[in-house]
Design a protein around this motif. Structure first.
Motif, PDB file in Angstrom:
ATOM      1  N   THR A 165      31.277 -10.133  -7.953  1.00  0.00           N
ATOM      2  CA  THR A 165      30.026 -10.684  -8.468  1.00  0.00           C
ATOM      3  C   THR A 165      30.353 -11.798  -9.446  1.00  0.00           C
ATOM      4  N   TYR A 166      29.886 -12.997  -9.144  1.00  0.00           N
ATOM      5  CA  TYR A 166      30.033 -14.144 -10.042  1.00  0.00           C
ATOM      6  C   TYR A 166      28.701 -14.335 -10.774  1.00  0.00           C
ATOM      7  N   ARG A 167      28.783 -14.488 -12.079  1.00  0.00           N
ATOM      8  CA  ARG A 167      27.579 -14.703 -12.888  1.00  0.00           C
ATOM      9  C   ARG A 167      27.773 -15.982 -13.697  1.00  0.00           C
ATOM     10  N   LEU A 168      26.953 -16.989 -13.418  1.00  0.00           N
ATOM     11  CA  LEU A 168      27.075 -18.298 -14.052  1.00  0.00           C
ATOM     12  C   LEU A 168      25.842 -18.576 -14.893  1.00  0.00           C
ATOM     13  N   GLU A 169      26.051 -18.801 -16.198  1.00  0.00           N
ATOM     14  CA  GLU A 169      24.960 -19.155 -17.109  1.00  0.00           C
ATOM     15  C   GLU A 169      24.878 -20.688 -17.181  1.00  0.00           C
ATOM     16  N   VAL A 170      23.775 -21.252 -16.714  1.00  0.00           N
ATOM     17  CA  VAL A 170      23.597 -22.706 -16.658  1.00  0.00           C
ATOM     18  C   VAL A 170      22.584 -23.118 -17.723  1.00  0.00           C
ATOM     19  N   PRO A 171      22.998 -23.821 -18.778  1.00  0.00           N
ATOM     20  CA  PRO A 171      22.041 -24.277 -19.795  1.00  0.00           C
ATOM     21  C   PRO A 171      21.286 -25.509 -19.310  1.00  0.00           C
ATOM     22  N   SER A 172      20.192 -25.806 -19.964  1.00  0.00           N
ATOM     23  CA  SER A 172      19.407 -26.987 -19.597  1.00  0.00           C
ATOM     24  C   SER A 172      20.012 -28.243 -20.232  1.00  0.00           C
ATOM     25  N   GLY A 173      19.770 -29.378 -19.608  1.00  0.00           N
ATOM     26  CA  GLY A 173      20.214 -30.651 -20.169  1.00  0.00           C
ATOM     27  C   GLY A 173      21.630 -31.038 -19.846  1.00  0.00           C
ATOM     28  N   ASP A 174      22.322 -30.313 -18.976  1.00  0.00           N
ATOM     29  CA  ASP A 174      23.703 -30.656 -18.616  1.00  0.00           C
ATOM     30  C   ASP A 174      23.862 -30.556 -17.100  1.00  0.00           C
ATOM     31  N   PRO A 175      23.413 -31.568 -16.352  1.00  0.00           N
ATOM     32  CA  PRO A 175      23.469 -31.498 -14.879  1.00  0.00           C
ATOM     33  C   PRO A 175      24.887 -31.477 -14.316  1.00  0.00           C
ATOM     34  N   LYS A 176      25.898 -31.850 -15.127  1.00  0.00           N
ATOM     35  CA  LYS A 176      27.272 -31.837 -14.622  1.00  0.00           C
ATOM     36  C   LYS A 176      27.723 -30.422 -14.248  1.00  0.00           C
ATOM     37  N   LEU A 177      27.197 -29.420 -14.959  1.00  0.00           N
ATOM     38  CA  LEU A 177      27.583 -28.040 -14.661  1.00  0.00           C
ATOM     39  C   LEU A 177      27.078 -27.589 -13.302  1.00  0.00           C
ATOM     40  N   LEU A 178      26.101 -28.305 -12.734  1.00  0.00           N
ATOM     41  CA  LEU A 178      25.591 -27.951 -11.412  1.00  0.00           C
ATOM     42  C   LEU A 178      26.489 -28.442 -10.294  1.00  0.00           C
ATOM     43  N   ASN A 179      27.492 -29.255 -10.649  1.00  0.00           N
ATOM     44  CA  ASN A 179      28.372 -29.826  -9.629  1.00  0.00           C
ATOM     45  C   ASN A 179      29.589 -28.939  -9.396  1.00  0.00           C
ATOM     46  N   ARG A 180      29.403 -27.651  -9.458  1.00  0.00           N
ATOM     47  CA  ARG A 180      30.485 -26.699  -9.192  1.00  0.00           C
ATOM     48  C   ARG A 180      30.528 -26.391  -7.698  1.00  0.00           C
ATOM     49  N   GLN A 181      31.732 -26.315  -7.157  1.00  0.00           N
ATOM     50  CA  GLN A 181      31.871 -25.939  -5.755  1.00  0.00           C
ATOM     51  C   GLN A 181      31.556 -24.455  -5.591  1.00  0.00           C
ATOM     52  N   VAL A 182      30.815 -24.140  -4.547  1.00  0.00           N
ATOM     53  CA  VAL A 182      30.405 -22.764  -4.266  1.00  0.00           C
ATOM     54  C   VAL A 182      30.696 -22.460  -2.804  1.00  0.00           C
ATOM     55  N   VAL A 183      31.353 -21.342  -2.564  1.00  0.00           N
ATOM     56  CA  VAL A 183      31.544 -20.830  -1.209  1.00  0.00           C
ATOM     57  C   VAL A 183      30.706 -19.561  -1.081  1.00  0.00           C
ATOM     58  N   LYS A 184      29.724 -19.580  -0.186  1.00  0.00           N
ATOM     59  CA  LYS A 184      28.870 -18.414   0.062  1.00  0.00           C
ATOM     60  C   LYS A 184      29.169 -17.881   1.453  1.00  0.00           C
ATOM     61  N   SER A 185      29.752 -16.688   1.511  1.00  0.00           N
ATOM     62  CA  SER A 185      30.085 -16.114   2.808  1.00  0.00           C
ATOM     63  C   SER A 185      28.830 -15.587   3.491  1.00  0.00           C
ATOM     64  N   GLU A 186      28.992 -15.124   4.716  1.00  0.00           N
ATOM     65  CA  GLU A 186      27.833 -14.638   5.472  1.00  0.00           C
ATOM     66  C   GLU A 186      27.320 -13.303   4.962  1.00  0.00           C
ATOM     67  N   PHE A 187      28.039 -12.672   4.003  1.00  0.00           N
ATOM     68  CA  PHE A 187      27.593 -11.393   3.446  1.00  0.00           C
ATOM     69  C   PHE A 187      27.073 -11.535   2.014  1.00  0.00           C
ATOM     70  N   ALA A 188      27.087 -12.725   1.466  1.00  0.00           N
ATOM     71  CA  ALA A 188      26.774 -12.916   0.046  1.00  0.00           C
ATOM     72  C   ALA A 188      25.283 -13.111  -0.191  1.00  0.00           C
ATOM     73  N   THR A 189      24.855 -12.670  -1.370  1.00  0.00           N
ATOM     74  CA  THR A 189      23.473 -12.836  -1.823  1.00  0.00           C
ATOM     75  C   THR A 189      23.477 -13.632  -3.122  1.00  0.00           C
ATOM     76  N   ILE A 190      22.571 -14.593  -3.229  1.00  0.00           N
ATOM     77  CA  ILE A 190      22.434 -15.400  -4.442  1.00  0.00           C
ATOM     78  C   ILE A 190      21.106 -15.038  -5.113  1.00  0.00           C
ATOM     79  N   LYS A 191      21.168 -14.820  -6.427  1.00  0.00           N
ATOM     80  CA  LYS A 191      19.974 -14.442  -7.175  1.00  0.00           C
ATOM     81  C   LYS A 191      19.824 -15.330  -8.407  1.00  0.00           C
ATOM     82  N   ILE A 192      18.554 -15.606  -8.749  1.00  0.00           N
ATOM     83  CA  ILE A 192      18.211 -16.264 -10.015  1.00  0.00           C
ATOM     84  C   ILE A 192      17.212 -15.342 -10.703  1.00  0.00           C
ATOM     85  N   PRO A 193      17.692 -14.479 -11.605  1.00  0.00           N
ATOM     86  CA  PRO A 193      16.798 -13.461 -12.190  1.00  0.00           C
ATOM     87  C   PRO A 193      15.591 -14.044 -12.904  1.00  0.00           C
TER      88      PRO A 193
END
Length: 506
Positions: A92-120
């Motif tokens: 389980t990867y948990r990434l806290e993304v603050p507002s006002g810093d769009p550079k943090l959104l440029n992270r590479q992500v590999v989502k396998s066919e079994f993975a679930t992504i959530k935004i609580p």
């Protein structure tokens, strides 16, 4: 299907198709064949072309790239499927993304066919069936999800205007997250363990990213293709027919009847040589228990052996080892015995000579590792539980970092970060050559880790320091200790003691 015939053909195909598969194939030096097959386009109903390429991401995984393109409606999509093995545990990867810093959104992500992504914060979830096998970024995944929700909005407004209005409001929030205008939490849960979120501060600890490994539930095992307990009842009947003591009973072998040498052989058959030598250097098992189990790889019947032993200057530990005669799979675990310690423990070792590299190390799955000279810090749970040496621990760290952060060595990464990683791995390897002394710190909130002294009395080992500390509320919360309520059990014990005392008086 027809394979590509050469590099020139590949370059021409890139111009014509311009898909991910041909782009990788053009630069692939392994001459992996590129396959094409005619496929139905789900948008216009005409026939398009799907291209397949088997390739390897350096220091990461074997993957199968597939890309579809329809020349009639220009529909295009691509998918990543993992061709290697499933990992022993989910992640389980948990990434806290603050507002006002769009550079943090440029992270590479590999989502396998079994993975679930959530935004609580948005109560939003991308199930495994959606965007399955995706190689993208955090921003790309959120924008793609928004586009897919937006695609049928016109039809929803005609059929159900109220629902369409609610979705419009939700899309505003989702796009605000995708552009960095709103803070949110990005959770990637993958029971197969084959998903990944890039650490922008690697090899240092990323303050916004946390990674946890966990044991899969029977439901998750079933989704991954393993046989669950309901399908293993036949094995239990077979065991009952051949085992007179029953399938659910433990087979206890007294120490006096088998001897220490026989116990050594029994464990060594199902364990690595390194673990066997390290454990039996201290004491032989008093009792070896054998019970039936199922292989986690091929689901065949196998045996698990377990024994309890005491390590001087440390505590009681439980060693479990299993082996499968059908596929050769071997697995071993080391678990702490006894009660939960009242305090955590911090172990500091100053490594100065070759003998220090040979010290035995027991690292529990709740221990973190620090090497201040390299500004290296591994969180609790990283590498799992290990019985090894100082040298073996450093080697495991090198292998784990290369596997987890394999993208830093690939062709897609910029040269500055790639050079930074190469310099760091070189510095990590220099530790084993002892060009300079370094400090190894094990910080275990449950005090279940240990580094062996080189002297008979621990007080005489001036390079080794043990420190106890009070756990914080946050540490107890993460370990689940704050929710433990033993009042009912305590009351039951007191009642039993009072009844026993009354009977004695009578």
């Amino acid at each position: 299907m027809e394979p590509a015939t050469g590099a020139n053909n590949n370059k021409d195909q890139i111009v014509d198709v311009r898909s991910v598969v041909e782009a990788v194939s053009a630069d692939d030096s392994s001459d992996a064949p590129l396959y094409k097959v005619e496929s139905l386009c789900m948008r216009c109903g005409e026939n398009g072309t799907t291209s397949f390429l088997f390739t390897v991401i350096p220091n990461f995984r074997k993957i199968l790239l597939s890309a579809f393109e329809c020349p009639h409606c220009n529909e295009r999509n691509n998918e990543v499927q993992f061709a290697g093995e499933l990992q022993p545990k989910g992640c389980t990867y948990r990434l806290e993304v603050p507002s006002g810093d769009p550079k943090l959104l440029n992270r590479q992500v590999v989502k396998s066919e079994f993975a679930t992504i959530k935004i609580p914060e948005l109560e939003f979830e991308i199930p495994p069936e959606s965007q399955r096998g995706t190689l993208s970024t955090v921003e790309g995944i959120l924008l793609r999800a928004a586009d897919e929700l937006q695609a049928l909005q016109e039809e929803r407004k005609r059929v159900d205007p109220q629902t369409a209005e609610a979705i419009d409001q939700f899309l505003l929030k989702l796009r605000a997250c995708a552009t960095g205008d709103s803070s949110f939490t990005f959770v990637l849960d993958d029971p197969s363990g084959n998903s990944f979120i890039e650490n922008l501060f690697a090899p240092s600890l990323d303050p916004s990213l946390s990674i946890k490994s966990y044991e899969r539930t029977p439901e998750q095992q079933s989704v991954l293709g393993y046989v669950v307990d309901s399908s293993q009842t036949g094995h239990a009947h077979d065991i009952a027919a051949t085992n007179p003591i029953g399938p659910d009973q433990e087979q206890r072998v007294p120490h006096g009847s088998i001897g220490a040498a026989a116990g050594h052989r029994a464990i060594a058959q199902s364990n690595t040589e390194e673990i066997s030598e390290a454990l039996f250097r201290y004491s032989a098992p008093e009792e070896v228990m054998t019970f039936p189990s199922t292989c986690g790889t091929c689901t065949a019947k196998c045996e698990t052996r377990m024994f309890v032993t005491n390590i001087p200057y440390f505590q009681q530990v439980i060693v479990m080892a299993s082996t499968c005669d059908a596929c050769g799979y071997r697995n071993s675990e080391l678990k702490p015995g006894g009660k939960i310690p009242d305090k955590g423990k911090k172990i500091t070792l100053c490594v100065k000579n070759v003998k220090d590299l040979s010290r035995d190390v027991i690292k529990s799955d709740t221990a973190g590792v620090k090497i201040p000279e390299l500004e290296l810090e591994l969180g609790s749970g990283t590498l799992g539980g290990l019985v090894t040496t100082v040298e073996g621990l450093i080697t495991k760290i090198c292998e784990s970092l290369e596997r987890v952060h394999g993208f830093s060595f690939g062709d897609s990464h910029d040269e500055n970060k790639k050079s930074k990683w190469l310099n760091f791995t070189a510095s990590l390897n220099k530790l084993l050559s002892l060009e300079e002394p370094f400090t190894l710190i094990l910080d275990d909130a449950l005090a279940n880790s240990f580094i062996a002294p080189v002297t008979d009395d621990m007080k005489d080992d001036h390079q080794l320091l043990f420190e106890e500390y009070e756990r914080s509320w946050e540490q107890n919360e993460e370990l689940g200790l704050n929710d433990i309520d033993t009042s009912s059990a305590d009351a039951a014990y007191i009642t039993q003691e009072m009844e026993a005392a009354d009977k004695t008086q009578v």
